[in-house]
Design a protein around this motif. Structure first.
Motif, PDB file in Angstrom:
ATOM      1  N   ARG A 291     -10.953  -9.248   3.853  1.00 51.84           N
ATOM      2  CA  ARG A 291     -10.617  -9.834   2.144  1.00 51.84           C
ATOM      3  C   ARG A 291      -9.981 -11.232   2.302  1.00 51.84           C
ATOM      4  NH1 ARG A 291      -8.244  -4.099   1.181  1.00 51.84           N
ATOM      5  NH2 ARG A 291     -10.362  -3.562   1.313  1.00 51.84           N
ATOM      6  N   MET A 292     -10.121 -11.873   1.270  1.00 50.43           N
ATOM      7  CA  MET A 292      -9.353 -12.942   0.809  1.00 50.43           C
ATOM      8  C   MET A 292      -8.484 -12.877   0.041  1.00 50.43           C
ATOM      9  SD  MET A 292     -10.101 -15.429   3.092  1.00 50.43           S
ATOM     10  CE  MET A 292      -9.457 -16.899   2.292  1.00 50.43           C
ATOM     11  N   ARG A 293      -7.335 -13.360  -0.191  1.00 47.08           N
ATOM     12  CA  ARG A 293      -6.354 -13.026  -1.254  1.00 47.08           C
ATOM     13  C   ARG A 293      -5.732 -14.466  -1.478  1.00 47.08           C
ATOM     14  NH1 ARG A 293      -8.780  -9.373  -2.048  1.00 47.08           N
ATOM     15  NH2 ARG A 293      -8.060  -7.171  -2.057  1.00 47.08           N
ATOM     16  N   PHE A 294      -5.949 -14.900  -2.833  1.00 46.42           N
ATOM     17  CA  PHE A 294      -5.416 -16.140  -3.512  1.00 46.42           C
ATOM     18  C   PHE A 294      -4.008 -15.722  -3.839  1.00 46.42           C
ATOM     19  CE2 PHE A 294      -6.114 -19.767  -6.876  1.00 46.42           C
ATOM     20  CZ  PHE A 294      -5.062 -20.547  -6.132  1.00 46.42           C
ATOM     21  N   ARG A 295      -2.914 -16.430  -2.955  1.00 44.17           N
ATOM     22  CA  ARG A 295      -1.337 -16.006  -2.963  1.00 44.17           C
ATOM     23  C   ARG A 295      -0.613 -16.779  -4.146  1.00 44.17           C
ATOM     24  NH1 ARG A 295      -1.709 -10.814  -1.632  1.00 44.17           N
ATOM     25  NH2 ARG A 295      -2.148 -10.320   0.344  1.00 44.17           N
ATOM     26  N   SER A 296      -0.951 -18.195  -4.076  1.00 45.91           N
ATOM     27  CA  SER A 296      -0.014 -19.026  -4.727  1.00 45.91           C
ATOM     28  C   SER A 296      -0.456 -20.413  -4.767  1.00 45.91           C
ATOM     29  CB  SER A 296       1.489 -18.890  -4.381  1.00 45.91           C
ATOM     30  OG  SER A 296       1.688 -19.617  -3.209  1.00 45.91           O
ATOM     31  N   PHE A 297      -0.068 -21.305  -5.879  1.00 45.90           N
ATOM     32  CA  PHE A 297      -0.474 -22.471  -5.954  1.00 45.90           C
ATOM     33  C   PHE A 297       0.737 -23.332  -5.061  1.00 45.90           C
ATOM     34  CE2 PHE A 297      -2.361 -20.727  -9.583  1.00 45.90           C
ATOM     35  CZ  PHE A 297      -3.516 -21.315  -9.621  1.00 45.90           C
ATOM     36  N   GLY A 298       0.338 -24.069  -4.286  1.00 46.46           N
ATOM     37  CA  GLY A 298       1.416 -24.834  -3.354  1.00 46.46           C
ATOM     38  C   GLY A 298       1.531 -26.222  -3.750  1.00 46.46           C
ATOM     39  N   ASP A 299       2.524 -26.855  -3.142  1.00 49.35           N
ATOM     40  CA  ASP A 299       2.811 -28.188  -3.394  1.00 49.35           C
ATOM     41  C   ASP A 299       1.578 -29.015  -3.206  1.00 49.35           C
ATOM     42  OD1 ASP A 299       5.257 -27.437  -4.342  1.00 49.35           O
ATOM     43  OD2 ASP A 299       6.418 -27.877  -2.379  1.00 49.35           O
ATOM     44  N   SER A 300       0.779 -28.665  -1.886  1.00 48.08           N
ATOM     45  CA  SER A 300      -0.163 -29.508  -1.546  1.00 48.08           C
ATOM     46  C   SER A 300      -1.361 -28.666  -1.652  1.00 48.08           C
ATOM     47  CB  SER A 300       0.178 -30.175  -0.309  1.00 48.08           C
ATOM     48  OG  SER A 300       1.299 -30.778   0.028  1.00 48.08           O
ATOM     49  N   GLY A 301      -1.680 -27.874  -1.995  1.00 48.83           N
ATOM     50  CA  GLY A 301      -2.887 -27.108  -1.805  1.00 48.83           C
ATOM     51  C   GLY A 301      -2.784 -25.572  -2.460  1.00 48.83           C
ATOM     52  N   LEU A 302      -3.875 -24.917  -2.172  1.00 50.34           N
ATOM     53  CA  LEU A 302      -4.243 -23.469  -2.868  1.00 50.34           C
ATOM     54  C   LEU A 302      -3.752 -22.745  -1.562  1.00 50.34           C
ATOM     55  CD1 LEU A 302      -7.104 -23.699  -4.797  1.00 50.34           C
ATOM     56  CD2 LEU A 302      -4.855 -24.114  -5.621  1.00 50.34           C
ATOM     57  N   ASN A 303      -2.574 -21.559  -1.770  1.00 49.71           N
ATOM     58  CA  ASN A 303      -2.284 -20.890  -0.744  1.00 49.71           C
ATOM     59  C   ASN A 303      -3.120 -19.503  -0.560  1.00 49.71           C
ATOM     60  OD1 ASN A 303      -0.461 -22.611   0.212  1.00 49.71           O
ATOM     61  ND2 ASN A 303       1.222 -22.008  -1.186  1.00 49.71           N
ATOM     62  N   TYR A 304      -3.703 -19.340   0.452  1.00 58.50           N
ATOM     63  CA  TYR A 304      -4.584 -18.055   0.653  1.00 58.50           C
ATOM     64  C   TYR A 304      -4.080 -17.215   1.817  1.00 58.50           C
ATOM     65  CZ  TYR A 304      -8.626 -18.886  -2.432  1.00 58.50           C
ATOM     66  OH  TYR A 304      -9.452 -18.720  -3.730  1.00 58.50           O
ATOM     67  N   GLU A 305      -4.671 -16.021   1.827  1.00 51.98           N
ATOM     68  CA  GLU A 305      -4.247 -15.113   3.046  1.00 51.98           C
ATOM     69  C   GLU A 305      -5.341 -14.418   3.393  1.00 51.98           C
ATOM     70  OE1 GLU A 305       0.042 -13.195   4.295  1.00 51.98           O
ATOM     71  OE2 GLU A 305      -1.067 -12.054   2.514  1.00 51.98           O
ATOM     72  N   LEU A 306      -5.739 -14.358   4.546  1.00 48.09           N
ATOM     73  CA  LEU A 306      -6.993 -13.528   5.016  1.00 48.09           C
ATOM     74  C   LEU A 306      -6.373 -12.195   5.683  1.00 48.09           C
ATOM     75  CD1 LEU A 306      -9.801 -12.860   6.044  1.00 48.09           C
ATOM     76  CD2 LEU A 306      -9.177 -14.255   8.181  1.00 48.09           C
ATOM     77  N   LEU A 307      -6.854 -11.021   5.231  1.00 47.60           N
ATOM     78  CA  LEU A 307      -6.469  -9.594   5.635  1.00 47.60           C
ATOM     79  C   LEU A 307      -7.679  -9.186   6.220  1.00 47.60           C
ATOM     80  CD1 LEU A 307      -4.669  -8.417   2.354  1.00 47.60           C
ATOM     81  CD2 LEU A 307      -3.786  -9.748   4.287  1.00 47.60           C
ATOM     82  N   CYS A 308      -7.264  -8.750   7.410  1.00 51.81           N
ATOM     83  CA  CYS A 308      -8.492  -7.941   8.452  1.00 51.81           C
ATOM     84  C   CYS A 308      -7.631  -7.158   9.152  1.00 51.81           C
ATOM     85  CB  CYS A 308      -9.445  -9.135   9.146  1.00 51.81           C
ATOM     86  SG  CYS A 308      -8.492  -9.943  10.157  1.00 51.81           S
ATOM     87  N   TRP A 309      -8.472  -6.259  10.049  1.00 52.97           N
ATOM     88  CA  TRP A 309      -7.741  -5.240  10.767  1.00 52.97           C
ATOM     89  C   TRP A 309      -8.445  -5.479  12.191  1.00 52.97           C
ATOM     90  CZ3 TRP A 309      -4.544  -1.139   9.383  1.00 52.97           C
ATOM     91  CH2 TRP A 309      -4.503  -1.298   7.759  1.00 52.97           C
ATOM     92  N   VAL A 310      -7.476  -5.157  13.345  1.00 58.46           N
ATOM     93  CA  VAL A 310      -7.891  -5.098  14.645  1.00 58.46           C
ATOM     94  C   VAL A 310      -7.558  -3.715  15.045  1.00 58.46           C
ATOM     95  CG1 VAL A 310      -7.754  -7.542  14.899  1.00 58.46           C
ATOM     96  CG2 VAL A 310      -5.745  -6.081  15.255  1.00 58.46           C
TER      97      VAL A 310
END
Length: 365
Positions: A291-310
């Motif tokens: 799943r993708m998570r929109f974490r915050s508005f950054g100084d230069s772009g939109l900060n995302y985080e990809l969450l997955c399992w291994v």
């Protein structure tokens, strides 16, 4: 029963009674070996538990020896055959009773120690949860050996008080000299009861060391790092350290892949592209779903985080590497901009410096 046997033996001539007791003891021991033990073995075949086989195997010898030596005690009683032959009590004890008791003590101690050791090996082979089991096997052996020696000295009427006092003083000296070893020993026992880790787990220590547990000993635990370097850590240190077991309670591990996308990007298309790339990566598990998570508005772009399992912690770094490569290529194909930090630097007085240099005459230095 005992009194009746003595009474019957006393009716016989001493020599005949002596032969009767010896032959009877041998026959009784053979009966136990050939009938009793075989019957127990046959009964144990109907069970799936292997511990009853261990008991039968190891108790066979002490049982046979006990029955065989039973005649010795019939011969050496005050009403026995040896007394009828005018053998003094002290001689009977020194020549028959004490050696027989000592032999029985050694045989039974040996069998009990073997039973526990074989049981520990069977439990240890049954799973990594019992990796600390050899510690208890060693403790049992030491305690049993000490008790056997003390009882043997008591049988021979040897005063053990000076030995106990000397052992106490020596124990204090050894305790101070080997305090680290003792601390490591009890630290290992504490780790066992806490079920902190087992062989094959990937752990991270608060000191920075991390790796897979390869051996768990009485004194220390050995970790193998990703660089295939063995790190030996004393159990006392582990017992007081903060340990992160990344393999428990399950072996799978969630990874987080941070990324940014430029302002103005179609975030639905961006999220779908990243999830498609993640689903195609063989190191990533299908469930739980990435799943993708929109974490915050950054100084230069939109900060995302990809969450997955291994599947395991040791695959996390490799999976992160492969995902970063695949995501970069996919976003480049879709012309989705990955922002980077931009910085404008203004140097105070730079314009005046350039202007002064341009107005200077060619001959000036």
């Amino acid at each position: 029963m005992y009194s009746w046997i003595l009474a019957e033996l006393n009716t016989l001539p001493p020599a005949v009674a002596l032969v009767t007791v010896v032959v009877g003891s041998i026959l009784a021991a053979a009966a136990v070996e050939q009938v009793g033990v075989r019957l127990l073995r046959r009964m144990s075949r109907s069970t799936e538990n292997g511990f009853d086989d261990i008991l039968i195997d190891e108790l066979r010898l002490p049982l046979v020896v006990t029955v065989a030596l039973a005649g010795v005690f019939l011969l050496t009683t005050d009403d026995g055959v040896l007394a009828a032959l005018s053998v003094e009590a002290e001689s009977r004890n020194a020549l028959f009773n004490r050696p027989a008791l000592t032999l029985l003590l050694v045989v039974w101690a040996w069998s009990l120690n073997t039973i526990v050791n074989r049981g520990v090996r069977a439990v240890k082979d049954g799973g990594p949860r019992f990796d600390f089991a050899p510690v208890f096997s060693n403790v049992w052996t030491i305690v049993l050996a000490t008790g056997t020696v003390a009882l043997a000295l008591s049988i021979w009427q040897i005063d053990v008080t000076p030995l106990v006092a000397g052992a106490g003083v020596a124990g204090i000296a050894v305790g101070f000299a080997a305090k680290d070893t003792v601390a490591n020993f009890f630290g290992g026992i504490a780790l066992y009861f806490d079920d902190t880790y087992k062989i094959g787990d990937y752990v991270v220590l608060d000191s920075g060391e991390k790796g897979t547990v390869v051996t768990v000993g009485v004194r220390s635990t050995t970790l193998q790092t990703r660089d295939e370097v063995l790190v030996t850590v004393p159990n006392a240190v582990l017992n007081s350290a903060k340990i992160v077991n990344e393999s428990a309670p399950k072996s799978r591990r969630r990874i987080r892949v941070p990324m940014s996308v430029a302002y103005g990007t179609d975030i639905d298309a961006f999220e779908a592209a990243v999830l498609d790339v993640t689903a195609a990566e063989r190191l990533v598990l299908d469930g739980p779903q990435p799943r993708m998570r929109f974490r915050s508005f950054g100084d230069s772009g939109l900060n995302y985080e990809l969450l997955c399992w291994v599947h395991s912690p040791i695959r996390a770094a490799r999976a992160t590497h492969e995902l970063n490569r695949a995501i970069y290529r996919r976003l480049d194909e879709l012309d989705i901009e990955i922002p980077f930090r931009k910085m404008d630097v203004t140097l105070a007085g730079a314009t005046e410096t350039v202007r002064d240099h341009s107005e200077a005459s060619p001959g000036d230095d």
